[in-house]
Write an enzyme that holds these catalytic residues in place. Structure first.
Site, PDB file in Angstrom:
ATOM      1  N   GLU A 121       0.444  -3.013  12.832  1.00 35.26           N
ATOM      2  CA  GLU A 121       0.589  -4.471  12.723  1.00 35.26           C
ATOM      3  C   GLU A 121       0.959  -5.155  14.039  1.00 35.26           C
ATOM      4  O   GLU A 121       1.150  -6.368  14.071  1.00 35.26           O
ATOM      5  CB  GLU A 121       1.620  -4.794  11.620  1.00 35.26           C
ATOM      6  N   TRP A 180       0.837  -1.211   0.000  1.00 30.74           N
ATOM      7  CA  TRP A 180       0.000   0.000   0.000  1.00 30.74           C
ATOM      8  C   TRP A 180       0.865   1.253   0.000  1.00 30.74           C
ATOM      9  O   TRP A 180       0.382   2.340  -0.296  1.00 30.74           O
ATOM     10  CB  TRP A 180      -0.966  -0.014   1.186  1.00 30.74           C
ATOM     11  N   ASP A 181       2.150   1.094   0.301  1.00 23.49           N
ATOM     12  CA  ASP A 181       3.089   2.223   0.241  1.00 23.49           C
ATOM     13  C   ASP A 181       2.941   2.941  -1.104  1.00 23.49           C
ATOM     14  O   ASP A 181       3.012   4.169  -1.186  1.00 23.49           O
ATOM     15  CB  ASP A 181       4.546   1.720   0.355  1.00 23.49           C
ATOM     16  N   LYS A 190       2.187   0.349  16.474  1.00 30.28           N
ATOM     17  CA  LYS A 190       3.413   0.282  15.659  1.00 30.28           C
ATOM     18  C   LYS A 190       3.608   1.551  14.821  1.00 30.28           C
ATOM     19  O   LYS A 190       4.698   2.082  14.686  1.00 30.28           O
ATOM     20  CB  LYS A 190       3.335  -0.935  14.741  1.00 30.28           C
ATOM     21  N   GLN A 191       2.531   1.994  14.175  1.00 29.71           N
ATOM     22  CA  GLN A 191       2.658   3.113  13.230  1.00 29.71           C
ATOM     23  C   GLN A 191       1.306   3.802  13.091  1.00 29.71           C
ATOM     24  O   GLN A 191       0.290   3.250  13.535  1.00 29.71           O
ATOM     25  CB  GLN A 191       3.100   2.589  11.864  1.00 29.71           C
TER      26      GLN A 191
END
Ligand code: IFM
Length: 768
Positions: free
Chosen positions: A481, A341-342, A593-594
């Site tokens: 994640e 998806w980046d 995580k992000q």
């Protein structure tokens, strides 16, 4: 000593320089100094290739696998491989002393320069100067030139430039080195050499042509055979020019490759190195004209920003969707060159607003793999199209089963089973492209179909909860994640809702405006009005957990997980995992995580008011470890959106320096593509405040105090809009041949109409 390449250098503000050879930095520098043109990526190794260099030559979209392993971007034979022996001693790092050393990447011209003074064991010195590039003018051309001068006494040089066929992929985890090609043909040509190799699994031909020209004084000769011997007097220089062509059987019109390569070499030999460089520089000039961002006030940030943009430019490619951009671009083998998806969420916007043809190519890449996405959906019991979490050439799911955790241990990967938001991310990308470009043709031939098939997937993916009269999406992994197998992840649910909503909207539009196309497509994919009705029913009822105080719950039960708040974030914006938390237990905590909810607030910005954004930003900031390189830039963009410029600048600096200062410790595996795109978004959407609000372009800048001015161009609705912002004003202009053209743009919250060929300046004070 004369600088042989001075005439090709732009001004210093565009240079990324390395002033000392530092072995420990070698492979990271190779990623940073990569050259490329979207078709070829070439790591920035030294031409003399130290024994432990990680040479990397990649062709976009060229993957292969051995046996039952996972397909990976093939590391192809390395053309940058020069062996110079001076009176029996080899020039090179580790084989001679380096008295002086400088390597310089000229971002503006896309050129890599080197200057080294070597000294041999008898204290005799050699001046080595090189220039190389991967042509932006001709995608199949790589060229380099090297000057060597004997500084202290006459010498006999042996010059060898062989295509290095011993190259392998480095192999992740326990797989070890892997070779993905076999040699098919080596033929001496009239003024060069032809080498053909074929990949092992797919039998793809990669064909190289190579010419080596050696000049001394006014004499010029083509190297034949393996080695060429040249005698140099003291202070005499030899000039070595290498011209390479690279083609593959995947290219269009790729038959008769050998003859084509012969012609290619001939043409470029005739053209000469100087012309090749100049044409390449001119092509770079055009690219920067489309995509440069000028910042007044911080020269260092300006240069670093350009470094990030440079790396986006060298991986962008126009085409028919044969390839897209992997998580490490074409600069390394991290993530095996796979596409995540980046590409669709982080990188695509840069190209949509600067070079829409590249954006289109990235979307076509997805479209061309729609059939496999349909198969994936079917195999999982869903309808429509479900895109793979990791994708390579075919569009099948290629996520590996295992990966290394942060402590080096192996963990099982479940993203491909559960990280389903990618399907909505792709639809989101299509929609963004459409809104910005108004490319109806693309929509009619590809875009509508993608949006409908992905909406269809979500309609089958949601589960109806009769008791609560709502739709739920269970067993997912969100962008965070750390938390696997959760229900109703806010990001996934909102993106699914968005996908269904645009599916519904686009269906109405297609039916109204293009009845013929509507009938064709409905028939092709067997789309029934009752399905659309169902979509309309579903999207308002998809679970979205938001508390009365405005806090969004990342997934069902997140607030009940163990509360851990990170401290000292100003000093340590990227905190380590708290000691008391065991890695395997991290999912039991609220540590994230992000960017996840923060990501949602950033990309669906116009769905949330500033109060909600603030509330959630600070809540999740205290819980986010930014263990993914995707996180910092997203935080910067949202922090700027909520007008917290200190925090925005802090996270922007991290993203900006991610690969230049090796902040994540793995730049050696390639550049962090998503962060490159994220940096652009933090600047344009964050600081310049450029957003699309309900289809209208809006600009509301919030510049860091030290930036006096920022200017850039962006494509909007087919026009090239010039934007200049300061702390208190926005200036806009666009040109068009049609004098009556107008644009509607919101500036500082007020709708403005601007006419072609005029400069407008709107001041902040007047409108607040
Ligand atoms: O796509 C990302 C993901 O969000 C986090 N891990 C790395 C992937 C590739 O960059």
């Amino acid at each position: 000593m004369k600088d042989f390449f001075a005439k090709y250098k732009s001004d210093e503000s565009w240079w990324i320089r390395e002033k000392k050879w530092d072995k420990s930095m070698q492979s990271s520098r190779e990623s940073q100094f990569s050259l490329g043109n979207g078709y070829i990526g070439s790591r920035g190794i030294l031409e003399e290739v130290p024994y432990d260099a990680r040479a990397g030559t990649y062709i976009a979209g060229l993957y292969d696998k051995t046996g039952a392993q996972i397909p990976e971007l093939v590391n192809l034979p390395n053309p940058i491989n020069l062996k110079i022996i001076a009176n029996g001693e080899r020039l090179g790092a580790g084989t001679m002393d380096m008295l002086q050393y400088e390597r310089m990447l000229d971002l503006r011209h896309g050129l890599l320069f080197r200057r080294t003074i070597y000294q041999n064991s008898h204290k005799k010195r050699f001046d080595y100067q090189s220039l190389r590039f991967v042509s932006m003018r001709d995608k199949h051309l790589i060229a380099m030139q090297v000057y060597i001068t004997a500084l202290d006494e006459g010498v006999t040089l042996t010059v060898e430039s062989l295509l290095d066929l011993s190259v392998t992929n480095i192999g992740f985890l326990t797989e070890g080195n892997k070779k993905h090609f076999r040699i098919e043909d080596v033929t001496q040509l009239d003024k060069g050499e032809y080498v053909g190799v074929r990949t092992l699994e797919k039998d793809i031909l990669i064909a190289y042509g190579k010419s080596l020209i050696i000049e001394k004084n006014s004499s010029r000769r083509f190297a034949e055979g393996v080695a060429t011997y040249v005698k140099l007097k003291k202070n005499q220089a030899i000039c070595i020019t290498n011209i390479f062509s690279v083609f593959s059987s995947k290219d269009k019109n790729s038959s008769k490759t050998k003859a084509m390569i012969k012609g290619f070499l001939k043409k470029h030999i005739r053209l000469g190195f100087d012309r090749m460089v100049k044409e390449h520089i001119a092509s770079w000039g055009k690219l920067w004209g489309l995509s440069d961002i000028k910042i007044k006030g911080e020269p260092d940030v300006q240069k670093k920003l350009r470094f990030n943009i440079y790396h986006l430019l060298i991986c962008g490619k126009e085409g028919d969707g044969e390839s897209s951009i992997g998580a490490k671009t074409l600069t390394g083998e991290g993530y095996r060159g796979h596409i995540f998806w980046d590409a669709d969420i982080f990188i695509l916007p840069f190209f949509i607003y600067n070079i829409p043809k590249v954006a289109k190519n990235m979307l076509l890449y997805r479209y061309n793999r729609l059939d496999n996405a349909r198969k994936i959906a079917e195999s999982r019991g869903y309808n429509g199209a479900m895109f793979p979490w990791e994708s390579a050439d075919t569009g099948e799911e290629v996520t590996p089963a295992w990966a290394k955790n942060y402590d080096g241990t192996l963990i099982q990967i479940r993203t491909h089973e559960m990280e389903h938001h990618i399907t909505a991310d792709i639809a989101y990308g299509v929609y963004q492209y459409y809104v910005a470009t108004q490319d109806e043709r693309f929509m009619l031939s590809h875009g509508f179909e993608m949006i409908f098939e992905t909406a269809r997937f979500w309609a089958s993916r949601v589960e109806y909860n009769k008791l609560l009269d709502r739709y739920e999406i269970k067993h997912v992994i969100g962008p965070d994640e750390f938390h696997e197998d959760v229900d109703n992840n806010a990001y996934t649910n909102c993106m699914a809702r968005f996908n269904l909503l645009i599916g519904y909207g686009m269906y109405q539009k297609l039916k109204r405006l293009y009845p013929k196309e509507f009938t064709r497509l409905s028939k092709k994919i067997n789309l029934k009005p009752r399905e659309i009705k169902e979509w309309k029913n579903i999207f308002p009822k998809i679970v979205f957990n938001i508390k009365d105080n405005g806090l969004i719950e990342q997934f069902d039960g997140f607030f009940k997980r163990k509360k851990i708040e990170l401290r000292n974030l100003k000093k340590q914006p990227i905190p380590g995992i708290p000691k008391k938390v065991k890695l395997q237990d991290i999912g039991k905590t609220q540590l994230v995580k992000q960017a996840d909810v923060v990501m949602l607030l950033h990309i669906l910005s116009d769905n949330f008011d500033v109060k909600i954004k603030r509330k959630n930003f600070y809540y999740y900031l205290k819980r986010t470890l930014h263990k993914s390189s995707l996180s910092a830039a997203t935080h910067a963009a949202l922090a700027a959106d909520i007008n917290d410029l200190d925090t925005a600048y802090r996270y922007f600096s991290i993203a900006l320096n991610m690969d230049l200062n090796l902040l994540y410790g793995n730049t050696n595996d390639g550049m962090h593509a998503a962060s490159l795109g994220g940096v652009w978004q933090a600047v344009i959407s964050g600081f310049a405040g450029v957003k699309v609000l309900k289809g209208t372009l809006s600009i509301h800048p919030r510049l860091p105090e030290v930036w006096q001015e920022m200017s850039f161009c962006m494509k909007w609705g087919g026009y090239n809009l010039k934007v200049m912002v300061t702390g208190h004003s926005v200036s806009l202009s666009f040109s068009s041949k049609r004098k009556k053209d107008r644009l509607r743009i919101k500036v500082y919250g007020l709708l403005r109409r601007i006419e072609t060929n005029r400069l407008y300046t709107f001041s902040r004070r007047a409108t607040l």
